[in-house]
Design a protein around this motif. Structure first.
Motif, mmCIF file in Angstrom:
data_model
loop_
_atom_site.group_PDB
_atom_site.id
_atom_site.type_symbol
_atom_site.label_atom_id
_atom_site.label_comp_id
_atom_site.label_asym_id
_atom_site.label_seq_id
_atom_site.Cartn_x
_atom_site.Cartn_y
_atom_site.Cartn_z
ATOM 1 N N GLN A 1 0.850 -1.186 0.000
ATOM 2 C CA GLN A 1 0.000 0.000 0.000
ATOM 3 C C GLN A 1 0.887 1.237 0.000
ATOM 4 O OE1 GLN A 1 -2.869 -0.236 3.175
ATOM 5 N NE2 GLN A 1 -3.297 -2.384 2.800
ATOM 6 N N ASP A 2 0.420 2.280 -0.683
ATOM 7 C CA ASP A 2 1.226 3.488 -0.786
ATOM 8 C C ASP A 2 0.299 4.657 -1.109
ATOM 9 O OD1 ASP A 2 3.384 5.172 -0.866
ATOM 10 O OD2 ASP A 2 4.464 4.084 -2.429
ATOM 11 N N THR A 3 0.864 5.854 -1.057
ATOM 12 C CA THR A 3 0.160 7.055 -1.502
ATOM 13 C C THR A 3 1.048 7.738 -2.520
ATOM 14 O OG1 THR A 3 -0.949 7.302 0.639
ATOM 15 C CG2 THR A 3 -0.893 9.232 -0.796
ATOM 16 N N VAL A 4 0.530 7.927 -3.729
ATOM 17 C CA VAL A 4 1.334 8.479 -4.815
ATOM 18 C C VAL A 4 0.627 9.669 -5.440
ATOM 19 C CG1 VAL A 4 2.432 6.264 -5.316
ATOM 20 C CG2 VAL A 4 0.306 6.886 -6.488
ATOM 21 N N ASN A 5 1.392 10.438 -6.169
ATOM 22 C CA ASN A 5 0.848 11.605 -6.865
ATOM 23 C C ASN A 5 0.533 11.193 -8.297
ATOM 24 O OD1 ASN A 5 0.089 14.117 -7.669
ATOM 25 N ND2 ASN A 5 1.994 15.152 -7.125
ATOM 26 N N LEU A 6 -0.748 11.081 -8.607
ATOM 27 C CA LEU A 6 -1.170 10.690 -9.941
ATOM 28 C C LEU A 6 -1.595 11.922 -10.736
ATOM 29 C CD1 LEU A 6 -3.324 7.509 -9.153
ATOM 30 C CD2 LEU A 6 -0.950 7.607 -9.928
#
Length: 244
Positions: A162-167
């Motif tokens: 799981q991660d949080t990315v800038n799309l």
């Protein structure tokens, strides 16, 4: 004197033919009101059955398309990693506030070996309408069914896979991912991983809404399993898709 009698006889014969024809048509070949109602009822039932079969066939086709899309994107991520000699990920967008994308939008990201940053390889893709990747039945997403507040970068990305990315166009977005190394092996998670597609809605991330349900289980589901070496297998039976 002879001619009038002949004419009269001919007229009698014609009248008799008409009467006989009328009796034959009215008595032998006609339909009663009850018979007409029965025929119409049967026709309506047959049309309803045909429409139901078409709807069912359409949903089954949608499920097949969704599973094929997931399978294809996993393979794309693996081939991207091997082709570039880097790490690549299949990502699954987790947006509980947006049901149209939640557990339905996928993409492939690649890691830049010089900067260490991840970037999208292609445009994000969305599963066919009415289908999503189930957090409950996909082993990649274990623990995701637990209630949690709107995630932050630290709380979400602290978990494996799981991660949080800038799309692009979406900003910071929570994702689940499957990661492959430069040899096409699955590096995260390092265990056989199931991705199960279900008909219905992922809801708000806390309570799924599969539809239809059969004996307490999703009635329309399919999926794949990915092994650590990177090979992929389809889940063929109901028991494989939705284990007891």
């Amino acid at each position: 004197e002879i001619m009038p009698s002949l004419v009269g006889s001919e007229m009698c014969i014609r009248d008799s033919s008409r009467a006989a024809h009328f009796r034959f048509s009215a008595g032998g070949k006609g339909f009663t009101l009850v018979e007409l109602i029965v025929v119409i009822t049967i026709m309506v039932a047959m049309m309803a059955l045909a429409a139901s079969m078409l709807r069912g066939g359409g949903r089954a086709q949608g499920l097949q398309s969704a599973v094929e899309m997931v399978d294809g994107m996993v393979q794309e991520a693996r081939l991207d990693a091997m082709g570039k000699g880097t790490w690549s990920r299949l990502i699954i967008v987790s947006t509980p506030d947006d049901a149209s994308r939640n557990m339905r939008t996928l993409g492939v990201m690649s890691k830049n070996t010089r900067t260490g940053k991840w970037h999208l390889v292609n445009r994000l893709q969305t599963l066919p309408a009415g289908f999503y990747i189930s957090p409950t039945y996909s082993t990649l997403l274990e623990g995701s069914g637990k209630s949690r507040a709107k995630s932050t970068y630290k709380s979400f990305s602290s978990r494996d896979g799981q991660d949080t990315v800038n799309l692009p166009g979406n900003g910071l977005t929570d994702i689940y991912f499957i990661e492959f190394d430069e040899e096409g092996r699955m590096s995260q998670p390092n265990a056989p991983t199931r991705l199960v597609v279900v008909s219905g809605s992922a809801g708000d991330g806390k309570e799924e809404r599969p539809s239809p349900m059969t004996d307490g289980k999703p009635g329309l589901a399919g999926g794949i399993v990915i092994y650590p070496k990177g090979n992929i297998s389809r889940l063929r039976t109901d028991e494989q898709v939705i284990p007891q």
